[in-house]
Design a protein around this motif. Sequence first.
Motif, PDB file in Angstrom:
ATOM      1  N   GLN A 161      -5.164 -21.089  10.997  1.00 13.88           N
ATOM      2  CA  GLN A 161      -5.321 -21.742   9.694  1.00 13.88           C
ATOM      3  C   GLN A 161      -4.080 -22.548   9.331  1.00 13.88           C
ATOM      4  O   GLN A 161      -4.166 -23.700   8.902  1.00 13.88           O
ATOM      5  N   ASP A 206      -0.405 -25.788   2.985  1.00  9.08           N
ATOM      6  CA  ASP A 206      -1.417 -24.774   2.750  1.00  9.08           C
ATOM      7  C   ASP A 206      -2.333 -25.126   1.584  1.00  9.08           C
ATOM      8  O   ASP A 206      -3.217 -24.340   1.226  1.00  9.08           O
ATOM      9  N   GLN A 207      -2.130 -26.308   1.000  1.00  8.61           N
ATOM     10  CA  GLN A 207      -2.990 -26.765  -0.079  1.00  8.61           C
ATOM     11  C   GLN A 207      -4.074 -27.723   0.417  1.00  8.61           C
ATOM     12  O   GLN A 207      -4.978 -28.069  -0.335  1.00  8.61           O
ATOM     13  N   GLN A 238      -4.574 -16.328  11.041  1.00  9.33           N
ATOM     14  CA  GLN A 238      -3.565 -16.862  10.120  1.00  9.33           C
ATOM     15  C   GLN A 238      -2.808 -18.012  10.779  1.00  9.33           C
ATOM     16  O   GLN A 238      -2.600 -19.067  10.169  1.00  9.33           O
ATOM     17  N   SER A 275      -7.092 -28.759   3.406  1.00 10.62           N
ATOM     18  CA  SER A 275      -8.116 -28.023   4.148  1.00 10.62           C
ATOM     19  C   SER A 275      -7.643 -27.649   5.549  1.00 10.62           C
ATOM     20  O   SER A 275      -7.015 -28.444   6.245  1.00 10.62           O
ATOM     21  N   HIS A 277     -13.843 -19.751   8.892  1.00  7.25           N
ATOM     22  CA  HIS A 277     -12.973 -19.100   7.908  1.00  7.25           C
ATOM     23  C   HIS A 277     -11.907 -20.114   7.481  1.00  7.25           C
ATOM     24  O   HIS A 277     -10.770 -20.071   7.948  1.00  7.25           O
ATOM     25  N   TYR A 278     -12.281 -21.009   6.603  1.00  6.51           N
ATOM     26  CA  TYR A 278     -11.355 -22.065   6.189  1.00  6.51           C
ATOM     27  C   TYR A 278     -11.298 -22.248   4.667  1.00  6.51           C
ATOM     28  O   TYR A 278     -10.428 -22.940   4.160  1.00  6.51           O
ATOM     29  N   SER A 279     -12.222 -21.625   3.961  1.00  7.46           N
ATOM     30  CA  SER A 279     -12.274 -21.836   2.509  1.00  7.46           C
ATOM     31  C   SER A 279     -11.155 -21.105   1.779  1.00  7.46           C
ATOM     32  O   SER A 279     -10.784 -21.477   0.659  1.00  7.46           O
ATOM     33  N   GLU A 280     -10.609 -20.076   2.406  1.00  8.37           N
ATOM     34  CA  GLU A 280      -9.538 -19.297   1.793  1.00  8.37           C
ATOM     35  C   GLU A 280      -8.525 -18.890   2.854  1.00  8.37           C
ATOM     36  O   GLU A 280      -8.897 -18.350   3.896  1.00  8.37           O
ATOM     37  N   ARG A 281      -7.252 -19.151   2.594  1.00  3.92           N
ATOM     38  CA  ARG A 281      -6.195 -18.752   3.520  1.00  3.92           C
ATOM     39  C   ARG A 281      -6.064 -17.231   3.532  1.00  3.92           C
ATOM     40  O   ARG A 281      -6.250 -16.564   2.497  1.00  3.92           O
TER      41      ARG A 281
END
Length: 311
Positions: free
Chosen positions: A149, A200-201, A146, A203, A187-191
């Motif tokens: 990201q 957080d909008q 987390q 990439s 793991h970057y397509s979804e937070r």
Amino acid sequence: MRIGNVLAVVAAMALSTTAVAQQPGVWSGGPQHPVITLWPGGAPGPKTVTGPEGDTTKPDDKLIAGRPIIKLANVAVPTLTMYAPQGLNTGAAVIVFPGGGYSILAIDLEGVEVCDWLTKKGITCLILKYRVPASGPYPKSAAALQDAQRAVGLVRAHAADFKIDPKRVGVLGFSAGGHLAAAVSTHYSERLYPAVDAADQVSCRPDFAVVVYPGYLADAEKGFAFTPDIPVTKETPPTFLVQAEDDPVHVENTTAYFAALKAAGVPTEMHVYAKGGHGYGLRRTELPVTTWPDRVDDWLKTVGILRGSGV
């Protein structure tokens, strides 16, 4: 310090201290390096810290290249500490993930000393002080991922303030931090957390990754099979890998990841050295493995992250 204030300081290239840096026992890079608190409303998820943040190094701990290291423990407030380029600004940026088994952070050996190297190359360097202990590896815990990201998205969203190219934001990690670099690369397509703000909008996929003596990527109990928790695809960013064959953490962590990247068609460069063990960082010894930063210099030019001869 609020994010807007920090960014204003960065844009002006002025000296700054922050509320986080001024707290007793809390590590900072010094007053000349702005600090951004990653989560303005507090980090998501359960709390694993039970004591105060501080250096847990003991007098009889192993020395690296004849010098001690800082073992930062009990990190509850994740931060990004920025080191500005020295001289020419190439526009590239690297977020550094120190190692420490998701228990501590080797914040000088695998953080400050990395930024000293990168900033001399004209690269903006940001140390991620991610949560420890018990913050990974994902999916055992999502906390460190987390933080990673959030850090990549935050840096990219404020690229203009940092004077960097949003398409040349990379990650570099050691040991557990190397695993974290691989994790955020896949793991970057979804937070893994509810959105906080506009950062957080955008990439959180790194544009490149440097993974140094990683752990947690190959399962020794399953014949060093590559972990399914790192879902490599053709969209995984170009990656540089380095490890010593005699690393007690097992060189298969690197070779298995290389094989997975190669199978997916990801541009990858791997260097495996005969000797070196684990946890040497950038400290030079007589062993060839400690020349790995020179190989990274070449690779960054090869893959187009650094351009021209002035770096």
